[in-house]
Design a protein around this motif. Structure first.
Motif, PDB file in Angstrom:
ATOM      1  N   SER A 104       0.870  -1.170   0.000  1.00  0.00           N
ATOM      2  CA  SER A 104       0.000   0.000   0.000  1.00  0.00           C
ATOM      3  C   SER A 104       0.906   1.219   0.000  1.00  0.00           C
ATOM      4  O   SER A 104       1.995   1.185   0.578  1.00  0.00           O
ATOM      5  CB  SER A 104      -0.901  -0.018   1.241  1.00  0.00           C
ATOM      6  OG  SER A 104      -1.792   1.071   1.212  1.00  0.00           O
ATOM      7  N   SER A 124      -2.795  -2.300  -2.776  1.00  0.00           N
ATOM      8  CA  SER A 124      -3.989  -1.496  -2.490  1.00  0.00           C
ATOM      9  C   SER A 124      -4.148  -0.487  -3.633  1.00  0.00           C
ATOM     10  O   SER A 124      -3.199  -0.233  -4.382  1.00  0.00           O
ATOM     11  CB  SER A 124      -3.859  -0.777  -1.147  1.00  0.00           C
ATOM     12  OG  SER A 124      -3.246   0.477  -1.323  1.00  0.00           O
ATOM     13  N   TYR A 187      -6.632  -4.712   1.373  1.00  0.00           N
ATOM     14  CA  TYR A 187      -5.510  -5.311   0.617  1.00  0.00           C
ATOM     15  C   TYR A 187      -4.772  -6.384   1.419  1.00  0.00           C
ATOM     16  O   TYR A 187      -4.345  -7.399   0.878  1.00  0.00           O
ATOM     17  CB  TYR A 187      -4.538  -4.231   0.114  1.00  0.00           C
ATOM     18  CG  TYR A 187      -3.560  -3.716   1.141  1.00  0.00           C
ATOM     19  CD1 TYR A 187      -3.950  -2.783   2.091  1.00  0.00           C
ATOM     20  CD2 TYR A 187      -2.247  -4.164   1.186  1.00  0.00           C
ATOM     21  CE1 TYR A 187      -3.058  -2.311   3.047  1.00  0.00           C
ATOM     22  CE2 TYR A 187      -1.352  -3.713   2.136  1.00  0.00           C
ATOM     23  CZ  TYR A 187      -1.765  -2.784   3.064  1.00  0.00           C
ATOM     24  OH  TYR A 187      -0.886  -2.337   4.016  1.00  0.00           O
ATOM     25  N   GLU A 190      -6.800  -9.470   1.431  1.00  0.00           N
ATOM     26  CA  GLU A 190      -6.679 -10.106   0.119  1.00  0.00           C
ATOM     27  C   GLU A 190      -5.364 -10.898   0.027  1.00  0.00           C
ATOM     28  O   GLU A 190      -5.334 -12.019  -0.503  1.00  0.00           O
ATOM     29  CB  GLU A 190      -6.718  -9.008  -0.967  1.00  0.00           C
ATOM     30  CG  GLU A 190      -6.865  -9.511  -2.367  1.00  0.00           C
ATOM     31  CD  GLU A 190      -8.183 -10.215  -2.651  1.00  0.00           C
ATOM     32  OE1 GLU A 190      -9.201  -9.885  -2.028  1.00  0.00           O
ATOM     33  OE2 GLU A 190      -8.169 -11.130  -3.501  1.00  0.00           O
TER      34      GLU A 190
END
Ligand code: CO8
Length: 259
Positions: A104, A124, A187, A190
């Motif tokens: 990210s 992200s 994220y 995930e």
């Protein structure tokens, strides 16, 4: 000794370990101590039978904004040679278990290179990838000119390396640098989902398959195919191969043990 610049999260039940880079005040700039701590943690987790997949993340604002410029600024070429920081990177590269970078924010310079050493990248929507070393009078030194070019091709790699332009997560996905994009609040989840999916497979097969895919980057096709075949045969010496095929025949889920 407890590491200072990373946090290791481990859940035995999921077989997924997570190393978080933790120098938020410097956007996780990769100083020598952080890199040594990361190397040591990876070696420990790679040897731990409970762990099958390892995630490396930063925080929402930065995966890592590159090598620590303040630490490098006053160094001579001979200092750099003697410090030999890339031996740490060489060890990290030898991690046998699948590595997933959860990115990210900024993944720049050494940060982008660290993400690219990982086997897959989950980003992200706010992720920005770049090799901006040219802006501080140097160039990538930990694989940026090689891994980036192999991932995204000459045109985009040349542009990123020569102008220092950052690319967005969407551009990175289109260019083949990353695997998937998730909203910033999801994220990490995930990445864990992807890691858990791999952790449910035979860990031996995962390690040998990773090794064979990486072989494609530094061998001829013939040599790579030969290597693949050897690993394929070798897996027939594992209990996991018997379990996997038996489970298929018995129409049940396999229980892999990594033996
Ligand atoms: N090194 C040291 N400190 C850093 C770094 C860095 N790479 N990046 C950010 N910081 C620090 C800043 O100095 C600042 O500290 P302070 O608050 O004490 O002033 C803090 O982090 C926050 O940064 P900014 O205030 O600059 O935050 P912005 O949101 O305004 O900007 C940027 C974010 C665009 C990411 C900006 O910080 C930046 O350009 N950083 C440098 C990026 C860069 O050039 N990276 C490449 C470094 S060279 C490299 O990686 C070579 C790799 C070779 C091998 C790898 C070995 C590990």
């Amino acid at each position: 000794m407890q590491p200072e610049h990373i946090i290791v999260h481990q859940q035995a039940a999921t077989h997924v370990a997570h190393i978080q880079l933790n120098r938020p005040q410097a956007l996780n700039a990769l100083n020598l101590q952080l890199m040594t701590e990361l190397k040591t943690a990876l070696q420990t987790l790679d040897a731990d039978e409970q762990v099958r997949v390892i995630i490396i993340s930063g925080n929402e604002k930065a995966f890592a904004a590159g090598a620590d410029i303040t630490q490098m600024a006053g160094k001579s070429a001979i200092d750099m040679y003697n410090i030999d920081q890339f031996s740490t990177w060489d060890t990290i590269k030898k991690t046998k278990k699948p590595l997933i970078a959860a990115v990210s924010g900024f993944a720049l310079g050494g940060g982008c290179e660290l993400a690219m050493i990982c086997d897959m990248i989950v980003a992200s929507e706010t992720a920005r990838f770049g090799q901006p070393e040219i802006k501080i009078g140097v160039m990538p030194g930990a694989g940026g000119t090689q891994r980036l070019t192999r991932a995204v091709g000459k045109a985009l790699a040349m542009e990123m390396v020569l102008t220092g332009r950052f690319i967005t997560a969407t551009e990175a996905l289109q260019a083949g640098l990353i695997n998937r994009i998730a909203p910033v609040e999801l994220y990490l989840e995930e990445a864990v989902k992807l890691a858990s999916e791999i952790a449910a497979m035979s860990p031996l097969a995962a390690k040998m398959a990773k090794e064979a895919v990486l072989k494609a980057f530094d061998s001829s096709l013939e040599e790579g195919l030969h290597f693949e075949r050897k690993n394929f045969y070798l897996l027939f010496a594992s209990e996991d191969q018997q379990e996997g095929m038996q489970a298929f025949i018995e129409k049940r889920a396999p229980a892999f043990k990594g033996r």
